[in-house]
Structure formats: C-alpha cells, structure tokens
Design a protein around this motif. Structure first.
Motif, PDB file in Angstrom:
ATOM      1  N   ARG A   9       0.843  -1.187   0.000  1.00  0.00           N
ATOM      2  CA  ARG A   9       0.000   0.000   0.000  1.00  0.00           C
ATOM      3  C   ARG A   9       0.885   1.246   0.000  1.00  0.00           C
ATOM      4  N   PRO A  10       0.409   2.305  -0.601  1.00  0.00           N
ATOM      5  CA  PRO A  10       1.177   3.549  -0.588  1.00  0.00           C
ATOM      6  C   PRO A  10       1.361   4.040   0.847  1.00  0.00           C
ATOM      7  N   ARG A  11       2.518   4.589   1.165  1.00  0.00           N
ATOM      8  CA  ARG A  11       2.780   5.095   2.515  1.00  0.00           C
ATOM      9  C   ARG A  11       2.141   6.463   2.672  1.00  0.00           C
ATOM     10  N   ARG A  12       1.541   6.659   3.835  1.00  0.00           N
ATOM     11  CA  ARG A  12       0.958   7.959   4.134  1.00  0.00           C
ATOM     12  C   ARG A  12       2.066   8.961   4.459  1.00  0.00           C
ATOM     13  N   ILE A  13       1.756  10.247   4.271  1.00  0.00           N
ATOM     14  CA  ILE A  13       2.756  11.296   4.477  1.00  0.00           C
ATOM     15  C   ILE A  13       3.281  11.268   5.906  1.00  0.00           C
ATOM     16  N   ALA A  14       2.387  11.086   6.879  1.00  0.00           N
ATOM     17  CA  ALA A  14       2.817  11.057   8.282  1.00  0.00           C
ATOM     18  C   ALA A  14       3.834   9.946   8.518  1.00  0.00           C
ATOM     19  N   GLU A  15       3.657   8.790   7.860  1.00  0.00           N
ATOM     20  CA  GLU A  15       4.597   7.677   8.008  1.00  0.00           C
ATOM     21  C   GLU A  15       5.967   8.048   7.448  1.00  0.00           C
ATOM     22  N   GLU A  16       5.977   8.785   6.334  1.00  0.00           N
ATOM     23  CA  GLU A  16       7.244   9.234   5.751  1.00  0.00           C
ATOM     24  C   GLU A  16       7.966  10.177   6.708  1.00  0.00           C
ATOM     25  N   SER A  52      -0.327  16.698   8.962  1.00  0.00           N
ATOM     26  CA  SER A  52       0.511  15.504   8.778  1.00  0.00           C
ATOM     27  C   SER A  52       1.682  15.525   9.752  1.00  0.00           C
ATOM     28  N   GLU A  55       0.383  14.763  13.285  1.00  0.00           N
ATOM     29  CA  GLU A  55       0.126  13.335  13.447  1.00  0.00           C
ATOM     30  C   GLU A  55       1.428  12.564  13.661  1.00  0.00           C
TER      31      GLU A  55
END
Length: 240
Positions: A9-16, A52, A55
C-alpha cells in the motif's frame, strides 16, 4: 502460494515523516535533548501539511522518540531513557551512597572511551564547541568554580563527538542521573577543598589531547580526571 504475498500500500505522508525523523535520530543528526523545529517550520521544510506533521509528532511521542516539554517545544528523548533511567532512578533515588558511587565507575569506563573516539572523530566545529565551553569554565574558575551545567555540557560535547548514537544516548541517561543527584554537591565540595585549579587543568588536558587528535592521550586524561572524581565522591559520601 498466494498467501505468501501481502499487498503493497502507498505510505501515508505522516509515516514518511516518522521514518525520516527516526532515521535522523538513529544517525545522531538529532541528539538527545535537542529541540526539533516547530510544527509550522517542519511543515515548511518537508513541504507537507501541518496536520501531517502533527500526526507524525504524536506517534513519535507515543513511541518514546520525542517529548513535549512544559513551556513549549518538542525534544528528542534519550533512546535509553525508558529502559535504563526508570530502574536506575529507582535505585539511585534511594540515595544509597554505593549506588551513587557506582555511577562514577560507569562514567569512568564509558567516558574514557568517549574521549578516545572523540580524538579520532571530532569535527572542527565540535572541537570549537568544546573549546568555548572550556574557556567559559576557565573564566568562571577565579570566582571559586563554574556552573555545574557547563561541566555537563563539556562532557556531553565530547560524547557527541564520538558519532556513536548508542553511546550518546546511554551517556545522556547516565549524566542526567548524575547531575540530578550529586553533581552540584560535588562541585561545592571541590570549592571547599580547593580543587578548582586541579579540575581546570584536567579539563584542559582532555581538550588539548582531543584537539591534537591524540586518542590515547585523551583517554588517559579523561581517566585521570574521573579517578579523582571517584576518589572525591567516595570521600564526600564517606565510602570506605
């Protein structure tokens, strides 16, 4: 066979953002106690939205990497703080002289090695930082001693110059315990006993060896200093 694979799944911005900050901490680019940019500044630097960033910071706080402090600001926590500081604080908090003395023995091993590595790895700006702290300590010495916080910062600057992230975080925890329990009392003891000039020379010897790129000389100078600290600690705490 199909059960071996998991959909990507694409990574969310917060995860990056979380991964980038964790990587900076792991590399030592963000050290324990260092304040990270504000939420607004981080959003601007990363080119992302403030929600983001908010979070990501919330998650990193929950994970124990960051902490928000009273008065504002978010800071990097010591990676060793949770695992080491809590049980150690419980022991040291009992004010058992032998446990306080044990802190110095731990410092002897870790900090002599820090001085050795710093002499090999310190960058010019890190040596400049040590020199500035040393000169401030020497400037305060004629009044009977210097601010214990300056002393802590000098030792921390040496450890930071090892560029060993684990060493930095472990010693940050040890120094926090040492400073909170006996450092101020020990400085008062030095003043009373007339050891300020000796301390000043010992710190200068450590700095000179690191600045000269002499690892063994730096290790020996730090050990000489900490042996005296150990002896004075035993005397102060009346340990036989």
């Amino acid at each position: 066979m199909n059960s071996l694979f998991t959909p990507i799944r694409p990574r969310r911005i917060a995860e990056e953002i979380i991964e980038q900050i964790k990587e900076l901490i792991a590399r030592g680019e963000l050290g324990p106690g260092e304040r990270i940019p504000s939420e607004r500044d981080l959003a601007s630097l990363l080119g992302v939205s403030r929600p983001s960033v908010r979070e990501a910071i919330t998650v990193l706080e929950a994970m124990g990497f960051l902490e928000s402090r009273q008065g504002g600001g978010t800071y990097v926590r010591s990676l060793a703080q949770t695992s080491l500081a809590d049980p150690l604080s419980a022991l040291v908090g009992e004010k058992d002289p032998r446990m306080l003395h044990a802190l110095v023995e731990v410092r002897m091993g870790l900090e002599s090695w820090s001085a050795f590595l710093a002499a090999q790895r310190a960058r010019p700006e890190e040596i400049d930082r040590m020199r500035m702290l040393l000169e401030e300590m020497e400037g305060q010495a004629p009044s009977g001693g210097w601010d214990p916080e300056l002393d802590s910062q000098f030792h921390y600057a040496i450890t930071a110059a090892t560029h060993n992230t684990l060493q930095v975080h472990v010693l940050d925890t040890i120094h926090s315990l040492f400073h909170a329990t006996v450092h101020v009392a020990l400085m008062e003891f030095y003043r009373k006993e007339g050891y300020i000039d000796i301390l000043k020379k010992q710190h200068r010897d450590v700095y000179d060896a690191i600045a000269a790129g002499d690892p063994e000389g730096a290790r020996q100078a730090m050990m000489t200093h900490l042996v005296m600290v150990e002896e004075k600690m035993a005397e102060l705490l009346k340990i036989s």
